[in-house]
Scaffold this active site. Sequence first.
Site, PDB file in Angstrom:
ATOM      1  N   LYS A  17       0.855  -1.193   0.000  1.00 56.72           N
ATOM      2  CA  LYS A  17       0.000   0.000   0.000  1.00 56.72           C
ATOM      3  C   LYS A  17       0.887   1.237   0.000  1.00 56.72           C
ATOM      4  CE  LYS A  17      -4.457   0.934   0.297  1.00 56.72           C
ATOM      5  NZ  LYS A  17      -5.552   0.183  -0.343  1.00 56.72           N
TER       6      LYS A  17
ATOM      7  N   GLY B 265     -23.662   3.637   2.602  1.00 56.68           N
ATOM      8  CA  GLY B 265     -22.729   4.134   1.601  1.00 56.68           C
ATOM      9  C   GLY B 265     -23.152   3.749   0.198  1.00 56.68           C
TER      10      GLY B 265
ATOM     11  N   GLY C  16     -21.600   4.856  -2.750  1.00 54.39           N
ATOM     12  CA  GLY C  16     -20.562   5.345  -3.653  1.00 54.39           C
ATOM     13  C   GLY C  16     -20.411   4.407  -4.838  1.00 54.39           C
ATOM     14  N   ASN C  17     -19.196   4.340  -5.363  1.00 51.86           N
ATOM     15  CA  ASN C  17     -18.954   3.532  -6.560  1.00 51.86           C
ATOM     16  C   ASN C  17     -19.374   2.080  -6.357  1.00 51.86           C
ATOM     17  OD1 ASN C  17     -17.817   5.586  -8.143  1.00 51.86           O
ATOM     18  ND2 ASN C  17     -15.905   5.413  -7.014  1.00 51.86           N
TER      19      ASN C  17
HETATM   20  P1  NAD Z   1     -16.728   5.826  -2.514  1.00 52.08           P
HETATM   21  O1  NAD Z   1     -15.888   6.912  -1.930  1.00 52.08           O
HETATM   22  O2  NAD Z   1     -17.092   5.877  -3.958  1.00 52.08           O
HETATM   23  O3  NAD Z   1     -18.092   5.672  -1.690  1.00 52.08           O
HETATM   24  C1  NAD Z   1     -18.194   5.786  -0.311  1.00 52.08           C
HETATM   25  C2  NAD Z   1     -19.582   6.335  -0.018  1.00 52.08           C
HETATM   26  O4  NAD Z   1     -19.786   6.335   1.392  1.00 52.08           O
HETATM   27  C3  NAD Z   1     -19.791   7.781  -0.494  1.00 52.08           C
HETATM   28  O5  NAD Z   1     -20.993   7.890  -1.228  1.00 52.08           O
HETATM   29  C4  NAD Z   1     -19.842   8.568   0.815  1.00 52.08           C
HETATM   30  O6  NAD Z   1     -20.665   9.732   0.726  1.00 52.08           O
HETATM   31  C5  NAD Z   1     -20.435   7.535   1.753  1.00 52.08           C
HETATM   32  N1  NAD Z   1     -20.212   7.803   3.168  1.00 52.08           N
HETATM   33  C6  NAD Z   1     -19.153   8.383   3.782  1.00 52.08           C
HETATM   34  N2  NAD Z   1     -19.360   8.458   5.100  1.00 52.08           N
HETATM   35  C7  NAD Z   1     -20.561   7.890   5.346  1.00 52.08           C
HETATM   36  C8  NAD Z   1     -21.326   7.640   6.525  1.00 52.08           C
HETATM   37  N3  NAD Z   1     -20.902   8.021   7.735  1.00 52.08           N
HETATM   38  N4  NAD Z   1     -22.508   7.012   6.407  1.00 52.08           N
HETATM   39  C9  NAD Z   1     -22.977   6.636   5.190  1.00 52.08           C
HETATM   40  N5  NAD Z   1     -22.312   6.867   4.037  1.00 52.08           N
HETATM   41  C10 NAD Z   1     -21.111   7.482   4.113  1.00 52.08           C
HETATM   42  O7  NAD Z   1     -15.953   4.467  -2.172  1.00 52.08           O
HETATM   43  P2  NAD Z   1     -16.114   3.056  -2.889  1.00 52.08           P
HETATM   44  O8  NAD Z   1     -15.093   2.940  -3.956  1.00 52.08           O
HETATM   45  O9  NAD Z   1     -17.549   2.828  -3.207  1.00 52.08           O
HETATM   46  O10 NAD Z   1     -15.656   2.070  -1.712  1.00 52.08           O
HETATM   47  C11 NAD Z   1     -16.526   1.817  -0.623  1.00 52.08           C
HETATM   48  C12 NAD Z   1     -15.788   0.973   0.411  1.00 52.08           C
HETATM   49  O11 NAD Z   1     -15.359  -0.244  -0.190  1.00 52.08           O
HETATM   50  C13 NAD Z   1     -14.531   1.626   0.974  1.00 52.08           C
HETATM   51  O12 NAD Z   1     -14.372   1.254   2.331  1.00 52.08           O
HETATM   52  C14 NAD Z   1     -13.418   1.010   0.156  1.00 52.08           C
HETATM   53  O13 NAD Z   1     -12.190   0.987   0.859  1.00 52.08           O
HETATM   54  C15 NAD Z   1     -13.948  -0.385  -0.049  1.00 52.08           C
HETATM   55  N6  NAD Z   1     -13.434  -1.031  -1.263  1.00 52.08           N
HETATM   56  C16 NAD Z   1     -13.604  -0.457  -2.466  1.00 52.08           C
HETATM   57  C17 NAD Z   1     -13.095  -1.083  -3.598  1.00 52.08           C
HETATM   58  C18 NAD Z   1     -13.287  -0.500  -4.986  1.00 52.08           C
HETATM   59  O14 NAD Z   1     -13.012  -1.189  -5.978  1.00 52.08           O
HETATM   60  N7  NAD Z   1     -13.752   0.736  -5.105  1.00 52.08           N
HETATM   61  C19 NAD Z   1     -12.413  -2.318  -3.479  1.00 52.08           C
HETATM   62  C20 NAD Z   1     -12.273  -2.888  -2.219  1.00 52.08           C
HETATM   63  C21 NAD Z   1     -12.788  -2.230  -1.100  1.00 52.08           C
END
Ligand code: NAD
Length: 349
Positions: free
Chosen positions: A78, A176, A178-179
Amino acid sequence: MFDNPAFDGHETVVHTYDQNSGLCAIVAVHNTQRGPSLGGVRAWTYANATGALTDALRLSRAMTYKAAMADLPLGGGKAVLMLPGRGAKTPGMFEALGEMVDGLGGRYIAAEDIGSTPDDMKRIAARTRHVTGLPLAAGGRGDPSPATADGVFAGVAATARAIGRDLCNLHVTIQGLGNVGFGLAARLRAAGARLTVADIDRTAVRRAVAELGATVVDVRDIAAVEADIFSPNALGSVLNRQTIAQLKVAAVAGAANNQLATPEDGEFLRARGILYAPDYVLNAGGVIKMCADYFGWDDAAVRSRIDGIGDRLEAIFAEASRRSEPTSAVADRMAEARFQPPRLLARTG
Ligand code: NAD
């Protein structure tokens, strides 16, 4: 560093400061027994350098377990890029980081993470070939999030089967959108599940209501909603003594990294009769895709490994049930059977 509680016999930890760009970064390589370490570049504003180091140590270790469990020829690494303030990252910082990564000679492969984008990976690629997750236009496979959402969906489906529910009459609470979280919600809705969601981003919430017919609750209440499965897709450490005591679900299955605040919280979940799908087993879709990108595997190789996530979870659930152990402990043991975990010698000071 050796006294940091997150230090776990990491093979290499290096820091860099680049005067021209202002880059302050740490790269942690946890373990390379299975192959070069791969992990995202987290660009974040940290309160201090110790916080950044701890994050790099914890996240790189988690990548070793994730890659081993997904049976990838990779170890865990990382990079953390310490931003002086939110949004203050510059292309020059990523170019300087690329030089540092190149100096590691392939022991660490950089990838996208929170705070970094495929375009940032392109900047790193200007200085090293040890990077993955480039934009489609630059010959990469783009955003790994859809692959992660595919894997989490496969994991939620396996978890639903384990608690005796069908997707078409499943109620899932999603923290959450997000993506990954929104992608998961869309896949679950298409399979007939009912959704209750929460996000601090009102636009994401409105979209879930309009497109997926989701019910919305306040972010402070989502962990206490009665449902079949709680799916954390936002923050780490979301499963702690307080939240676990509030849960009114049969299982937890989501993408967020490091969901358990402490290893003991795995046992706390088990004691409450809540089935926990270990996060790094479920959310491996992204690293599978990035690995394929780096080594030039085809889409079928990606698909079959993502489909395997459900089988791996079922094996973990079965073993945990047989031995009356937390699923998190069983998953760690299964992962550790695929690499040699470091033996830390007691320090005499
Ligand atoms: P992202 O930043 O696109 O989405 C995160 C979402 O969580 C956002 O919409 C944000 O507004 C929301 N959020 C933040 N604080 C919050 C709260 N207190 N309550 C509710 N919602 C809240 O991130 P992502 O890429 O969707 O990843 C989500 C999680 O999955 C992260 O923990 C990331 O480490 C993990 N992850 C992601 C991937 C990937 O491919 N993107 C891979 C492995 C793990």
